[in-house]
Scaffold this motif. Sequence first.
Motif, short mmCIF file in Angstrom:
data_model
loop_
_atom_site.label_atom_id
_atom_site.label_comp_id
_atom_site.label_asym_id
_atom_site.label_seq_id
_atom_site.Cartn_x
_atom_site.Cartn_y
_atom_site.Cartn_z
N GLN A 20 1.08 -1.69 -0.06
CA GLN A 20 -0.36 -0.04 0.14
C GLN A 20 0.98 1.45 0.07
O GLN A 20 0.72 1.84 -0.46
N GLU A 21 1.78 1.03 0.57
CA GLU A 21 3.17 2.36 0.91
C GLU A 21 4.04 2.90 0.43
O GLU A 21 4.42 2.09 -0.54
N ARG A 23 6.46 4.73 0.23
CA ARG A 23 7.98 4.68 1.19
C ARG A 23 8.26 3.31 2.06
O ARG A 23 8.84 3.59 3.48
N TYR A 50 -2.05 -2.38 -5.45
CA TYR A 50 -3.23 -1.39 -4.98
C TYR A 50 -2.92 0.10 -5.08
O TYR A 50 -4.21 0.36 -5.00
N ASP A 53 -6.23 0.07 -7.41
CA ASP A 53 -7.72 -0.32 -6.77
C ASP A 53 -7.39 -1.43 -7.36
O ASP A 53 -8.80 -2.34 -8.04
N PHE A 54 -6.82 -2.68 -7.31
CA PHE A 54 -7.28 -4.17 -8.98
C PHE A 54 -8.35 -4.68 -7.89
O PHE A 54 -8.08 -5.03 -6.43
N TYR A 112 1.82 -12.36 4.48
CA TYR A 112 -0.08 -12.06 4.59
C TYR A 112 -0.48 -13.52 5.10
O TYR A 112 -0.68 -14.52 4.21
N VAL A 116 0.28 -14.72 0.04
CA VAL A 116 0.19 -13.48 -0.77
C VAL A 116 -0.68 -12.89 0.01
O VAL A 116 -2.15 -13.20 0.24
N PRO A 117 -1.17 -11.42 0.19
CA PRO A 117 -2.13 -10.38 0.22
C PRO A 117 -3.11 -11.01 -0.51
O PRO A 117 -3.17 -11.36 -1.78
N ALA A 118 -4.62 -10.51 -0.46
CA ALA A 118 -6.09 -11.16 -0.76
C ALA A 118 -5.20 -10.65 -2.00
O ALA A 118 -6.09 -10.97 -3.40
N PRO B 56 -11.86 -7.52 0.07
CA PRO B 56 -10.93 -8.50 1.21
C PRO B 56 -9.10 -7.57 0.92
O PRO B 56 -8.48 -8.05 1.23
N ARG B 57 -9.21 -6.33 0.31
CA ARG B 57 -8.25 -5.69 -0.11
C ARG B 57 -7.58 -5.20 1.55
O ARG B 57 -8.53 -4.25 1.95
N PHE B 73 2.32 4.68 6.20
CA PHE B 73 1.40 3.17 6.10
C PHE B 73 1.67 1.98 6.62
O PHE B 73 2.27 1.29 5.59
N ALA B 118 -9.77 -15.65 -2.84
CA ALA B 118 -9.47 -14.44 -2.94
C ALA B 118 -10.14 -13.39 -2.03
O ALA B 118 -9.58 -12.84 -0.60
N LYS B 121 -9.27 -15.49 1.38
CA LYS B 121 -8.11 -14.71 2.40
C LYS B 121 -8.28 -12.90 2.81
O LYS B 121 -7.78 -12.52 3.10
N GLY B 122 -9.07 -13.00 2.02
CA GLY B 122 -9.11 -10.98 2.27
C GLY B 122 -10.37 -11.19 3.61
O GLY B 122 -8.97 -10.58 4.64
N ASP B 125 -6.58 -11.77 5.97
CA ASP B 125 -5.64 -10.66 6.65
C ASP B 125 -6.59 -9.33 7.18
O ASP B 125 -5.97 -8.72 7.81
#
Lengths: 239, 239
Positions: A20-21, A23, A50, A53-54, A112, A116-118, B56-57, B73, B118, B121-122, B125
């Motif tokens: 998401q970030e 940085r 992100y 906004d997939f 996660y 993988v993240p969702a 899910p995100r 973040f 997913a 998964k979300g 998460d």
Amino acid sequence: MNPSSCNVAGKKVLIVYAHQEPRSFNASLKNVAVAELSKQGCMVTVSDLYAMDFEPRAIRKDIIGDLSNPEVFNYGVETYEAYKKKSLASDIIDEQKKVREADLVIFQFPLYWFSVPAILKGWMDRVLCQGFAFDIPEFFYNSGFLKDKLALLSVTTGGTAELYTKAGVSGDFRYFLWPLQHGTLHFCGFKVLAPQLSFAPEFVSEEERKGMVASWAQRLKTVWEEEPIPCMPSWYFGQ
Amino acid sequence: MNPSSCNVAGKKVLIVYAHQEPRSFNASLKNVAVAELSKQGCMVTVSDLYAMDFEPRAIRKDIIGDLSNPEVFNYGVETYEAYKKKSLASDIIDEQKKVREADLVIFQFPLYWFSVPAILKGWMDRVLCQGFAFDIPEFFYNSGFLKDKLALLSVTTGGTAELYTKAGVSGDFRYFLWPLQHGTLHFCGFKVLAPQLSFAPEFVSEEERKGMVASWAQRLKTVWEEEPIPCMPSWYFGQ
């Protein structure tokens, strides 16, 4: 571009990036990969999930127009048919085009829940559909449609390296790689390069974090010379 | 309610269900579980993730109000703080309430890429955040906050049982269960019951599908008497 990199100039790399970030440490790893591979003359594309906004959900909207069976919605069947009729949703088609053109796909993400993240799971669920990435009963694993491509997971973890050993409470790190490297990437035919694991960046010094970024950049200098890992359970679970 | 079920009457069950189609085989398994457990006198709640259009995100919107560090973040840190301040998004709070009240959580889903879809998964998460399901460095695995609860994965596969054996091309089915049962459920403290695997329902006869649904219902009649599986790598990888 220096002379030694001439043989890789023009190679295409897709980085599927899920943080998401801008940085974050994950962003640093993504950025250094873009820089290093571009310096080699590679053409690098980033799917910043992100930022895009997939959509991760596997849903009716992924098929444009009529369903082959409007009575009972079967996502796998319908996306297979839609792929053949070129009637998948445009975001899926865009990603498939990037994969089709890539010689190497790098997945950059924080672990996660041992996976993988969702948002990235959704990329796998929706983009790697039957017809595009594989077909049954003939074209999967070593015969998957993506068999001329390389894939590499670059993963950051919350836990330390000690946790992810055979004797650690989280087990050998290879265990959690199985569904991703074997069940997903190898299933689609990808030749899988060794994972890049950056353990517990949150809990080390800034200097150590810089060292992890530098070692990733260093590895990428010769990534095109690497041999894939063997596609066998023994790589994951020993013997 | 028959007399033998008196000891389970009042038990609470949450079914987290991830299939798009109310006439699917997954829906049949979910429906029969609702029916059987209700008949026992249990209170059954279903989280129908696609019907809820569950997000899910893992994103900024999950934290209501200010971030503890607006500069960079960090989802894990921010949701941990937000959990303590009761400022998580309401859909997360709703699901956490259902989990908190449940004695048994059943996950009903089709296997997507050796893992959960997913959308599920979300759910993992976002709902199973630090502070709620676990805390570091003390409360995880056997000490996870959900340690007084049972969890059970009810999975349907595309591939046949033969594929998911040690000698099969997809490897033993236990391999893909590791990140879910150990890395997620056990990490949060859940006692994990043996998975319910319904192999390749698409490729068997209607009669065989009915048999699978019936055997799931049959198992649920005595599910409260079951012992959890051992939380050890040897269950997954043999030894």
